[in-house]
Design a protein around this motif. Structure first.
Motif, PDB file in Angstrom:
ATOM      1  N   TYR A  37      35.326  43.643  26.194  1.00  0.00           N
ATOM      2  CA  TYR A  37      34.606  44.305  27.283  1.00  0.00           C
ATOM      3  C   TYR A  37      35.175  45.689  27.575  1.00  0.00           C
ATOM      4  N   SER A  40      34.897  48.303  31.938  1.00  0.00           N
ATOM      5  CA  SER A  40      33.601  47.845  32.438  1.00  0.00           C
ATOM      6  C   SER A  40      33.595  47.853  33.957  1.00  0.00           C
ATOM      7  N   ILE A  42      32.624  45.417  36.697  1.00  0.00           N
ATOM      8  CA  ILE A  42      32.319  43.999  36.893  1.00  0.00           C
ATOM      9  C   ILE A  42      31.634  43.809  38.240  1.00  0.00           C
ATOM     10  N   ARG A  43      30.564  43.041  38.220  1.00  0.00           N
ATOM     11  CA  ARG A  43      29.833  42.691  39.434  1.00  0.00           C
ATOM     12  C   ARG A  43      29.950  41.191  39.655  1.00  0.00           C
ATOM     13  N   ASN A  44      30.206  40.778  40.880  1.00  0.00           N
ATOM     14  CA  ASN A  44      30.315  39.363  41.230  1.00  0.00           C
ATOM     15  C   ASN A  44      29.515  39.064  42.486  1.00  0.00           C
ATOM     16  N   ARG A  71      28.949  36.197  37.670  1.00  0.00           N
ATOM     17  CA  ARG A  71      29.552  37.466  37.261  1.00  0.00           C
ATOM     18  C   ARG A  71      28.776  38.106  36.123  1.00  0.00           C
ATOM     19  N   SER A  72      28.695  39.438  36.163  1.00  0.00           N
ATOM     20  CA  SER A  72      28.165  40.196  35.026  1.00  0.00           C
ATOM     21  C   SER A  72      29.119  41.336  34.722  1.00  0.00           C
ATOM     22  N   TYR A  73      29.132  41.762  33.464  1.00  0.00           N
ATOM     23  CA  TYR A  73      30.015  42.831  33.031  1.00  0.00           C
ATOM     24  C   TYR A  73      29.276  44.165  32.927  1.00  0.00           C
ATOM     25  N   ASP A  74      28.064  44.206  33.445  1.00  0.00           N
ATOM     26  CA  ASP A  74      27.261  45.422  33.474  1.00  0.00           C
ATOM     27  C   ASP A  74      26.129  45.176  34.458  1.00  0.00           C
ATOM     28  N   SER A 143      32.419  44.318  43.494  1.00  0.00           N
ATOM     29  CA  SER A 143      32.422  45.031  42.226  1.00  0.00           C
ATOM     30  C   SER A 143      33.740  45.775  42.058  1.00  0.00           C
ATOM     31  N   ARG A 146      37.152  47.787  35.762  1.00  0.00           N
ATOM     32  CA  ARG A 146      38.238  47.043  35.118  1.00  0.00           C
ATOM     33  C   ARG A 146      38.536  47.572  33.722  1.00  0.00           C
ATOM     34  N   ASP A 162      42.323  46.731  37.890  1.00  0.00           N
ATOM     35  CA  ASP A 162      41.101  46.836  38.694  1.00  0.00           C
ATOM     36  C   ASP A 162      41.239  47.976  39.698  1.00  0.00           C
TER      37      ASP A 162
END
Length: 239
Positions: A37, A40, A42-44, A71-74, A143, A146, A162
Motif C-alpha cells: 500500500y 496511502s 486510510i479511511r475508516n 476500512r479502505s486504502y483509497d 482518516s 500512512r 500516521d
C-alpha cells in the motif's frame, strides 16, 4: 491482490517529532521497505452502539476489548473492495480478523440491512459480534496519511507512520473526501511497531538513543474524548 485476513501481534505506539521520523526513515532503509500500500490515505468508519458502549469500555482499559470498523486504502466507490475488520485486544495482544467486500455490501451487512454473501469463519465471527451488540451504527469517520514498511528479512516486523489524523461525525462514507478535527498535535507523528515477538536491535537502539518511549494512543478513543463526548454534552445542554 492477495491480502492477509488473520493477525495476532503486539502493536506498540510512539509519538515522534517530524525530525525524529526523518532520522528513523534513514535508519530503517537497510532493514525495511514500503509495503504494497506504500503511502496511502486510510479511511475508516467505526461502528458503535447508540450509547457508545464499545468505546466507553475501551477507554476504561479492560483486560479484553473489541471494536469493529470498515476500512479502505483509497477513496471508495460502491463497488470498491474494502475491509470489514473485527479487532480484539487481550492482555496486550491484538487479534484482528478481516474480510474484503464491495463497499455497498460491507455497509449494508454491518448496518443490519443484509447478510454477508461470503460465508467463512471470519464472517461468522463478525455476525456473532453484530448480533451481540445490535443495533450498531456508524459512529465516526477517521482518516490519516500512512506510510507502511515491512521487514526485508522475511519476519513479520512492521512499522507504520500516521500523520494528519482527522475525525468527524458527519458524512460517514468511505466514498467521501477526507476532512475533520485533527487528533494529533501539529508536528507530531504516530508511529506503530507491529510484531509477534521481539523488536530488532537496530530499532531498540534508535529508540533508546532518541529517548522515544512507548505511549498509549487510541485513534477512536481520542476521537471520543475530543469530539464525540463534547458533542453529546452539547446536545444534552440544548435538549
Amino acid at each position: 491482490m492477495d491480502y492477509k485476513t488473520i493477525f495476532k501481534r503486539y502493536e506498540l505506539k510512539y509519538n515522534l517529532t517530524l525530525s525524529q521520523k526523518e532520522k528513523l526513515l534513514q535508519a530503517l532503509k537497510p532493514h525495511m521497505a514500503l509495503d504494497q500500500y506504500g503511502r496511502s490515505v486510510i479511511r475508516n468508519i467505526y461502528f458503535d452502539t447508540n450509547n457508545y458502549r464499545l468505546i466507553r469500555r475501551s477507554i476504561e482499559r479492560p483486560v479484553y476489548k473489541e471494536k469493529l470498523r470498515i476500512r479502505s486504502y483509497d477513496k471508495a466507490s460502491s463497488d470498491s473492495a474494502v475491509f470489514v475488520e473485527l479487532k480484539r485486544k487481550y492482555e496486550s495482544v491484538v487479534y484482528k480478523r478481516r474480510i474484503s467486500l464491495p463497499e455497498k455490501a460491507a455497509m449494508e451487512w454491518v448496518e443490519g440491512k443484509s447478510g454477508c454473501k461470503n460465508n467463512t469463519q471470519i464472517s461468522n465471527e463478525i455476525d456473532y459480534f453484530l448480533k451481540f451488540y445490535q443495533p450498531l451504527k456508524p459512529a465516526a469517520f477517521l482518516s490519516y496519511e500512512r506510510e507502511a514498511f515491512y521487514s526485508l528479512n522475511g519476519d513479520d516486523f512492521r512499522v507504520t507512520f500516521d500523520e494528519n489524523i482527522l475525525c468527524r461525525q458527519e458524512n460517514l462514507s468511505l466514498c467521501s473526501g477526507v476532512w475533520g478535527t485533527p487528533l494529533l498535535d501539529k508536528g507530531t507523528v504516530l508511529m506503530e511497531i507491529k510484531c509477534s515477538g521481539g523488536i530488532p536491535l537496530w530499532m531498540t537502539s534508535f529508540l533508546s538513543e532518541e529517548r522515544i518511549y512507548k505511549t498509549s494512543f487510541s485513534k477512536y478513543g481520542t476521537a471520543y474524548e475530543k469530539l464525540i463526548y463534547p458533542n453529546l454534552q452539547e446536545e444534552l445542554a440544548y435538549a
